[in-house]
Write a protein that holds these residues in place. Structure first.
Motif, short mmCIF file in Angstrom:
data_model
loop_
_atom_site.label_atom_id
_atom_site.label_comp_id
_atom_site.label_asym_id
_atom_site.label_seq_id
_atom_site.Cartn_x
_atom_site.Cartn_y
_atom_site.Cartn_z
N LEU A 120 0.60 -1.37 -0.05
CA LEU A 120 -0.03 -0.13 -0.06
C LEU A 120 0.97 1.15 0.10
O LEU A 120 1.51 1.35 0.85
CB LEU A 120 -0.79 -0.14 1.28
N PHE A 121 0.70 2.20 -1.00
CA PHE A 121 1.30 3.44 -0.88
C PHE A 121 0.14 4.64 -0.79
O PHE A 121 -0.85 4.57 -1.73
CB PHE A 121 2.00 3.63 -2.26
N THR A 122 0.53 5.28 0.14
CA THR A 122 -0.35 6.47 0.12
C THR A 122 0.10 7.89 -0.04
O THR A 122 1.45 8.13 0.45
CB THR A 122 -1.15 6.59 1.57
N PHE A 123 -0.28 8.67 -0.64
CA PHE A 123 0.06 10.29 -0.97
C PHE A 123 -1.14 11.12 -0.56
O PHE A 123 -2.08 10.86 -0.84
CB PHE A 123 0.57 10.16 -2.35
N THR A 129 2.79 9.75 2.09
CA THR A 129 2.67 9.60 3.80
C THR A 129 3.23 8.24 4.05
O THR A 129 2.23 7.36 4.23
CB THR A 129 1.18 10.15 3.74
N LEU A 130 4.31 8.00 4.38
CA LEU A 130 4.87 6.88 4.68
C LEU A 130 4.34 5.89 6.04
O LEU A 130 4.11 4.71 6.12
CB LEU A 130 6.38 6.69 4.96
N GLU A 131 3.77 7.12 6.77
CA GLU A 131 3.20 6.55 8.10
C GLU A 131 1.92 6.39 7.78
O GLU A 131 1.07 6.42 9.03
CB GLU A 131 3.52 7.34 9.26
N GLY A 132 1.08 6.59 6.74
CA GLY A 132 -0.22 6.21 6.68
C GLY A 132 -1.13 7.78 6.97
O GLY A 132 -0.49 8.69 6.48
N GLY A 133 -2.06 7.54 7.58
CA GLY A 133 -2.94 8.56 7.93
C GLY A 133 -4.51 8.41 7.81
O GLY A 133 -4.93 7.25 7.78
N THR A 134 -5.24 9.45 7.95
CA THR A 134 -6.69 8.97 8.04
C THR A 134 -7.08 8.47 6.78
O THR A 134 -8.02 7.68 6.65
CB THR A 134 -7.68 10.33 8.39
N GLY A 173 -2.57 -9.88 -0.38
CA GLY A 173 -2.14 -10.05 -2.02
C GLY A 173 -2.71 -8.75 -2.57
O GLY A 173 -2.55 -8.38 -3.75
N LEU A 174 -3.05 -7.64 -1.80
CA LEU A 174 -3.49 -6.53 -2.47
C LEU A 174 -2.32 -5.37 -2.55
O LEU A 174 -1.42 -5.28 -1.87
CB LEU A 174 -4.31 -5.76 -1.39
N THR A 175 -2.57 -4.80 -3.90
CA THR A 175 -1.57 -3.87 -4.14
C THR A 175 -2.29 -2.61 -4.27
O THR A 175 -3.40 -2.66 -5.36
CB THR A 175 -0.81 -4.07 -5.45
N ALA A 176 -1.97 -1.36 -3.74
CA ALA A 176 -2.96 -0.28 -4.03
C ALA A 176 -2.11 0.83 -3.75
O ALA A 176 -1.20 0.93 -3.02
CB ALA A 176 -4.10 -0.12 -2.72
N VAL A 177 -2.70 2.00 -4.58
CA VAL A 177 -2.07 3.32 -4.78
C VAL A 177 -3.21 4.35 -4.25
O VAL A 177 -4.12 4.60 -5.15
CB VAL A 177 -1.24 3.84 -5.92
N ILE A 178 -3.11 4.90 -2.99
CA ILE A 178 -4.14 6.06 -2.46
C ILE A 178 -3.61 7.33 -2.63
O ILE A 178 -2.62 7.64 -2.25
CB ILE A 178 -4.57 5.58 -1.17
#
Length: 178
Positions: A120-123, A129-134, A173-178
């Motif tokens: 999971l990658f979040t931006f 946002t390496l530490e995630g977030g809301t 098995g999930l790959t996601a970009v948020i």
């Protein structure tokens, strides 16, 4: 050191538009002035994925190594890149939502693979946002709830003692970009 060399001036007309940035670190400000090419390439590739159609060229003048990053379907290309060495179970799923009142935009691309781990990658505003977030917490909660509801509505949980799927189960098995 914060002092401009000259005022901006028009130097001619062009058919193409764009911005060229050349950066040379000032050793009086930056204690380390050596750049790691692969680190720069990774970050600029991310920016190209996140900003569809933008063309970013990275050239290392020390070695003349050069790469061009440009993606028409950026987030889809990003997920496919992350899943290069995995077996995808379906085409990428694209979710796009705009809120007129707040002017907020959310884009999510996800794809399941036959692997066990999640990627999971979040931006937010192009910042990883390496530490995630809301936004990550909300995504995980909504995904788990939606898959659980689908399974219940389609009789996929009948006859099972434990009918509640965990977040870990849903994200396997999930790959996601948020």
């Amino acid at each position: 050191r914060g002092v401009k060399v000259s005022e901006l001036k028009v130097i001619g007309k062009r058919k193409r538009s764009g911005t060229r940035v050349t950066f040379r670190p000032d050793p009086q400000i930056f204690p380390i002035i050596e750049f790691r090419y692969e680190l720069m390439a990774t970050r600029l590739r991310e920016l190209a994925y996140l900003n569809e159609g933008v063309c970013i060229t990275l050239k290392d003048e020390r070695t003349d190594k050069e790469e061009v990053f440009q993606f028409k379907k950026g987030l889809i290309a990003f997920v496919k890149h992350l899943n290069e060495n995995k077996v995808a179970l379906h085409p990428p799923i694209v979710i796009h939502k705009e809120d007129e009142a707040t002017k907020l935009v959310a884009d999510i691309v996800l794809q399941y693979t036959d692997g066990y781990s999640e990627t999971l990658f979040t931006f937010a505003n192009n910042i990883n946002t390496l530490e995630g977030g809301t936004h990550l917490v909300g995504f995980k909660t909504a995904l788990t709830r939606a898959i659980q509801k689908y399974a219940e509505q389609n009789g996929l949980t009948k006859g099972l003692k434990e009918t509640t799927l965990s977040g870990d189960d849903v994200r396997e098995g999930l790959t996601a970009v948020i």
